[in-house]
Design a protein around this motif. Sequence first.
Motif, PDB file in Angstrom:
ATOM      1  N   HIS A 176      35.244  39.197  53.407  1.00 23.90           N
ATOM      2  CA  HIS A 176      36.152  38.465  54.181  1.00 23.90           C
ATOM      3  C   HIS A 176      36.942  37.712  53.082  1.00 23.90           C
ATOM      4  O   HIS A 176      37.839  37.001  53.422  1.00 23.90           O
ATOM      5  N   ARG A 177      36.392  37.617  51.871  1.00 25.64           N
ATOM      6  CA  ARG A 177      37.087  36.960  50.766  1.00 25.64           C
ATOM      7  C   ARG A 177      37.654  38.050  49.885  1.00 25.64           C
ATOM      8  O   ARG A 177      37.110  38.932  49.518  1.00 25.64           O
ATOM      9  N   PRO A 178      39.011  37.740  49.592  1.00 27.98           N
ATOM     10  CA  PRO A 178      39.767  38.748  48.836  1.00 27.98           C
ATOM     11  C   PRO A 178      39.366  39.042  47.449  1.00 27.98           C
ATOM     12  O   PRO A 178      39.182  40.132  46.990  1.00 27.98           O
ATOM     13  N   ASP A 179      38.678  38.023  46.712  1.00 30.21           N
ATOM     14  CA  ASP A 179      38.215  38.140  45.283  1.00 30.21           C
ATOM     15  C   ASP A 179      36.745  38.812  45.506  1.00 30.21           C
ATOM     16  O   ASP A 179      36.695  39.831  44.796  1.00 30.21           O
ATOM     17  N   ALA A 180      35.897  38.637  46.621  1.00 30.03           N
ATOM     18  CA  ALA A 180      34.596  39.365  46.568  1.00 30.03           C
ATOM     19  C   ALA A 180      35.006  40.895  46.921  1.00 30.03           C
ATOM     20  O   ALA A 180      34.400  41.865  46.504  1.00 30.03           O
TER      21      ALA A 180
END
Length: 731
Positions: free
Chosen positions: A273-277
């Motif tokens: 749900h995190r763009p970086d992850a």
Amino acid sequence: MNDRTNTYSTLDRDRVLADTLQDVIGHLGANTAMAYLLADDHTLRAVVIGGAQPAIYTMPEHIDIDEPFATAAAYRTGTLATAGFPTAAASSPGMRLASRVPFPYSVVSLPIDTEDDRVGVLTVVWVPPRAHPLPAGDVSWLHNRTGALARTLGTLARHGVDMHAGALPAVLPLYGRAATRRPGTDSGWGLPGHPGSAEVSFMYQLHQLAAELNEATSVSDVMTVTRHRVMAPFGATAFLVHTLKEGRLWIAGHSGYPTTAVRLLHGAAATDHRPDAHALHSHTPLYFESRNNLLQDYPHAVEDDLEATVHLPITPHNQPLGVCTLGFPRTRVFSPEEQAVAMLMMDLLGPALERATLTESARQLAEHLQKKLLPRRLVEVPGMITTARYLPAASAAGLGGDWYDMIPLPGSRIALVVGDVEGHSVDSSIVMGQLRSAVRAYATEGHTPGVTLTRANRLLAELDTDLMATCCLVTLDTTTGTAEIATAGHPPPLIRASDGSLTTPGLPPGLPLGIAPDTPYTTTDISLTPETLLLLYTDGLTENRPLDASPYTRTLLTPPLDTVDHLADHLIDHATAHHTHHDDIALLVAHYEGPHAGPHRRINHIHFHRHDLNAVSSARQFIADSLHTWGLDDLIDDTRLLTSEIVTNALIHADSDVDVRLREYPDHLRLEVHDTDPTPAIPTPITLTLDTNQHAEHGRGLLIVDALATQWGNTPSGRGKTIWVDIDNHP
């Protein structure tokens, strides 16, 4: 080379291939194209690679004909093969993209079939990937152009030109038709109107990044290079680098990000749900031109006051290591060339970050082992206040031979030791540990300093080592102020009297230990007056200059600082302020108060095991009982609260045994809590280094300490640290 018996040569072949690549790139609006020919080892090798920089530097140079890539499939099947298109129908089944290429792309490959043989493959690449399949008209044109190429190559082959690939490809910058720039893509690379200027600017930054990363030795160095050579060239105003550890993303470095966003992101779970992850897990860079675009895909993204963001996965050896995020205050569109250069930068950043992390981990392990050889805590003696500092050489691998020690002796006596084994190696540390144990054993038996060094010298001569060592040993009777001193090639202690005068006792220097096994060492007796300060140190403190001869000594020691801790910190700070220290530093400071402790110099202490569930409540009770016995009931409440905060912090975050000490002075009370974790438990902002980041939140509870204490601080010791707190005790 030309064969004199033939009209044509491989140079003519390569020119025909280059002309074809130029036509293909120009007509199809491609980024890069390659001409592969079959090599003698039955692999397809690139003969000519043409296109825009920097993508041309990432294309596969050779491909096995059995691999699941479009180039190999076209050669095997004799038909058009595709990969990297948005729909499954537009890509050939079972195709993969080459993992060596550090960015997503679309690829189309056609076999080159002459009348007599299949000689190779023509491959065309689009960066970024095409949004739609190649139109039928373009596919037909590509078939016709490849057919024309095959006929020309067939003619050359019949004239004796070799159609097998050589060892190295020719690489050509082919710019084709100018692509229409979208708003926001003009990022200032190169000089407009000069073909190739932007591309050469890309490669210049890549070269500079590689050169500076090669010189980076720590994670902090890598982050500094990232700020200058990744963030700045793209015109970003913020960057943030995470590293993946145990399913969480930890900040290794950042610049320009709001503090609130940094705290929310640091150590958070690496879920998609995190763009970086998501970028890291999918090995796919994510580009968000605006905040609205980001929130459409990731509605719970952390608020960071940035309009556009880019998340670039860092995957050395195709393994997820971390992610680099760039932030922009305005809408920002990355051109295909910028996307390529960004991922090439991550290709360079990954190994450098991995190397620096491993180097720091190895150094931290070495320093941890080194500090295990030093005393866990200093001995408490009525009438004497002590502190110590140890700092490994900046250029060493965390190992060295400097040490200090305090040895309790019978009859209110104490031994102070500082020594230095030559070198910065594992052997130096081993010999240091052996010598420290020997000196401690001989001194505990009751031998004078001279005899103790004489015996230690014989022991060192019997060990299997060529290393020598220096040592200074002082025994002090705190009831009389009588000190016995012996040195073995070591600087004598510096003595500051109560009137501020500085002296060094006249001692025979003695040979270093380990040179001559039969060397006798003599003991010199001196008398110390109350409020005398003793400084024992290794030569790393002054870089081989005697401390008493250094021009700054009187400035540092006169007038005296208020505590031995402040003095020790002042000396260490001065020794390391203007240059990198190349030698270990060991410093032992002892303040001799006088022969009688008196009613205002009482000491009490208690020890807790790291897994003692009742430690905090027992520490509070210890404080209440001690202060009640001393008649200081007015200080119980505040001191118990301070003790609770510091002991809790030590037990939870240091995960070590804890020593609590209470010392009374005429005008104040000192509380000391010692643990074995050297990380300062101070409420500081998150910085560039990973270890400091992980522990930055640990000191938040100490804010209450800052509110209640008159003054407080962190004192590093050989194996950990001591948090000390002073509380006013005005009658």
